[in-house]
Design a protein around this motif. Sequence first.
Motif, PDB file in Angstrom:
ATOM      1  N   LYS A 246     -34.280 142.521  60.004  1.00 21.17           N
ATOM      2  CA  LYS A 246     -35.064 141.559  59.231  1.00 21.17           C
ATOM      3  C   LYS A 246     -34.197 140.334  58.974  1.00 21.17           C
ATOM      4  CE  LYS A 246     -37.437 143.129  55.733  1.00 21.17           C
ATOM      5  NZ  LYS A 246     -37.796 143.611  54.381  1.00 21.17           N
ATOM      6  N   VAL A 247     -34.723 139.157  59.302  1.00 17.27           N
ATOM      7  CA  VAL A 247     -34.034 137.885  59.095  1.00 17.27           C
ATOM      8  C   VAL A 247     -34.909 137.000  58.217  1.00 17.27           C
ATOM      9  CG1 VAL A 247     -33.079 135.824  60.195  1.00 17.27           C
ATOM     10  CG2 VAL A 247     -32.913 138.026  61.361  1.00 17.27           C
ATOM     11  N   ILE A 248     -34.292 136.390  57.207  1.00 20.40           N
ATOM     12  CA  ILE A 248     -35.013 135.461  56.346  1.00 20.40           C
ATOM     13  C   ILE A 248     -34.435 134.072  56.556  1.00 20.40           C
ATOM     14  CG2 ILE A 248     -35.546 134.805  53.964  1.00 20.40           C
ATOM     15  CD1 ILE A 248     -35.459 137.741  53.247  1.00 20.40           C
TER      16      ILE A 248
ATOM     17  N   SER B 250     -44.678 126.559  55.319  1.00 16.28           N
ATOM     18  CA  SER B 250     -43.990 127.634  54.602  1.00 16.28           C
ATOM     19  C   SER B 250     -42.649 127.180  54.025  1.00 16.28           C
ATOM     20  CB  SER B 250     -43.780 128.827  55.517  1.00 16.28           C
ATOM     21  OG  SER B 250     -42.945 128.480  56.588  1.00 16.28           O
ATOM     22  N   GLU B 251     -42.297 127.757  52.877  1.00  8.48           N
ATOM     23  CA  GLU B 251     -41.001 127.507  52.238  1.00  8.48           C
ATOM     24  C   GLU B 251     -39.933 128.422  52.834  1.00  8.48           C
ATOM     25  OE1 GLU B 251     -41.380 128.061  48.049  1.00  8.48           O
ATOM     26  OE2 GLU B 251     -42.252 126.099  47.740  1.00  8.48           O
ATOM     27  N   SER B 252     -40.298 129.678  53.054  1.00  8.37           N
ATOM     28  CA  SER B 252     -39.373 130.615  53.683  1.00  8.37           C
ATOM     29  C   SER B 252     -40.158 131.537  54.597  1.00  8.37           C
ATOM     30  CB  SER B 252     -38.587 131.419  52.647  1.00  8.37           C
ATOM     31  OG  SER B 252     -39.421 132.352  52.009  1.00  8.37           O
ATOM     32  N   VAL B 253     -39.466 132.058  55.602  1.00  2.54           N
ATOM     33  CA  VAL B 253     -40.084 132.917  56.598  1.00  2.54           C
ATOM     34  C   VAL B 253     -39.247 134.178  56.735  1.00  2.54           C
ATOM     35  CG1 VAL B 253     -40.824 133.102  59.008  1.00  2.54           C
ATOM     36  CG2 VAL B 253     -40.944 130.894  57.848  1.00  2.54           C
ATOM     37  N   THR B 254     -39.896 135.332  56.641  1.00  3.49           N
ATOM     38  CA  THR B 254     -39.240 136.613  56.873  1.00  3.49           C
ATOM     39  C   THR B 254     -39.719 137.130  58.214  1.00  3.49           C
ATOM     40  OG1 THR B 254     -39.174 137.108  54.516  1.00  3.49           O
ATOM     41  CG2 THR B 254     -38.922 138.968  56.016  1.00  3.49           C
ATOM     42  N   LEU B 255     -38.764 137.415  59.089  1.00  2.00           N
ATOM     43  CA  LEU B 255     -39.080 137.903  60.429  1.00  2.00           C
ATOM     44  C   LEU B 255     -38.545 139.314  60.597  1.00  2.00           C
ATOM     45  CD1 LEU B 255     -37.729 134.823  62.356  1.00  2.00           C
ATOM     46  CD2 LEU B 255     -40.129 135.335  61.970  1.00  2.00           C
TER      47      LEU B 255
ATOM     48  N   ASN C 292     -31.462 142.512  54.887  1.00  4.23           N
ATOM     49  CA  ASN C 292     -31.607 141.239  55.583  1.00  4.23           C
ATOM     50  C   ASN C 292     -30.307 140.899  56.291  1.00  4.23           C
ATOM     51  OD1 ASN C 292     -34.144 141.020  54.355  1.00  4.23           O
ATOM     52  ND2 ASN C 292     -33.258 140.013  52.586  1.00  4.23           N
ATOM     53  N   VAL C 293     -30.422 140.367  57.505  1.00  2.80           N
ATOM     54  CA  VAL C 293     -29.250 139.977  58.283  1.00  2.80           C
ATOM     55  C   VAL C 293     -29.384 138.528  58.716  1.00  2.80           C
ATOM     56  CG1 VAL C 293     -28.872 142.334  59.122  1.00  2.80           C
ATOM     57  CG2 VAL C 293     -30.212 140.753  60.494  1.00  2.80           C
ATOM     58  N   THR C 294     -28.278 137.960  59.149  1.00  5.92           N
ATOM     59  CA  THR C 294     -28.290 136.626  59.744  1.00  5.92           C
ATOM     60  C   THR C 294     -28.505 136.794  61.252  1.00  5.92           C
ATOM     61  OG1 THR C 294     -25.921 136.653  60.140  1.00  5.92           O
ATOM     62  CG2 THR C 294     -26.665 135.760  58.010  1.00  5.92           C
ATOM     63  N   PHE C 295     -28.701 135.682  61.955  1.00  2.00           N
ATOM     64  CA  PHE C 295     -28.855 135.771  63.403  1.00  2.00           C
ATOM     65  C   PHE C 295     -27.574 136.288  64.055  1.00  2.00           C
ATOM     66  CE2 PHE C 295     -32.314 132.577  62.699  1.00  2.00           C
ATOM     67  CZ  PHE C 295     -33.346 133.391  63.120  1.00  2.00           C
ATOM     68  N   ALA C 296     -26.412 135.900  63.523  1.00  2.00           N
ATOM     69  CA  ALA C 296     -25.142 136.377  64.075  1.00  2.00           C
ATOM     70  C   ALA C 296     -25.055 137.898  63.961  1.00  2.00           C
ATOM     71  CB  ALA C 296     -23.967 135.717  63.353  1.00  2.00           C
TER      72      ALA C 296
END
Length: 121
Positions: free
Chosen positions: A34-36, A85-90, A19-23
């Motif tokens: 993948k961003v959560i 939704s509580e959390s979203v995985t993209l 998982n990564v951040t947008f930055a």
Amino acid sequence: VLAVVASIIVMTFASSNENVTFAEAKEHLNERVKVIGTFDKTSGVEYNPLVNPNRTVFYITDKAGEKQKIELIHKDGKPMGLEQSESVTLEGQWKEDNSFHADYVLMKCPSKYNEQQHSLK
């Protein structure tokens, strides 16, 4: 041959689970990441099935607190339950137009049951 196939599968699975951040996604332009994050309820959802039934636009805040516009292109259209939704995985790519283009979304929705009601004492 089996060892080579197994190592390719393991490497693919390991890299797709990071998982990564947008930055961090911006540093990997046009690479699948993948961003959560959490759905930003204040920004709402842009979806017009008459214009493009496959396009949904919404905002997500990642684990670092950065809010970004998401363009989801998917044959099934707007994901049901996105707003709850509580959390979203993209999964998708950061593009040259300075936005995240997702083609996969997984949502964790809140339980309809309260934990207190189901706790054993």
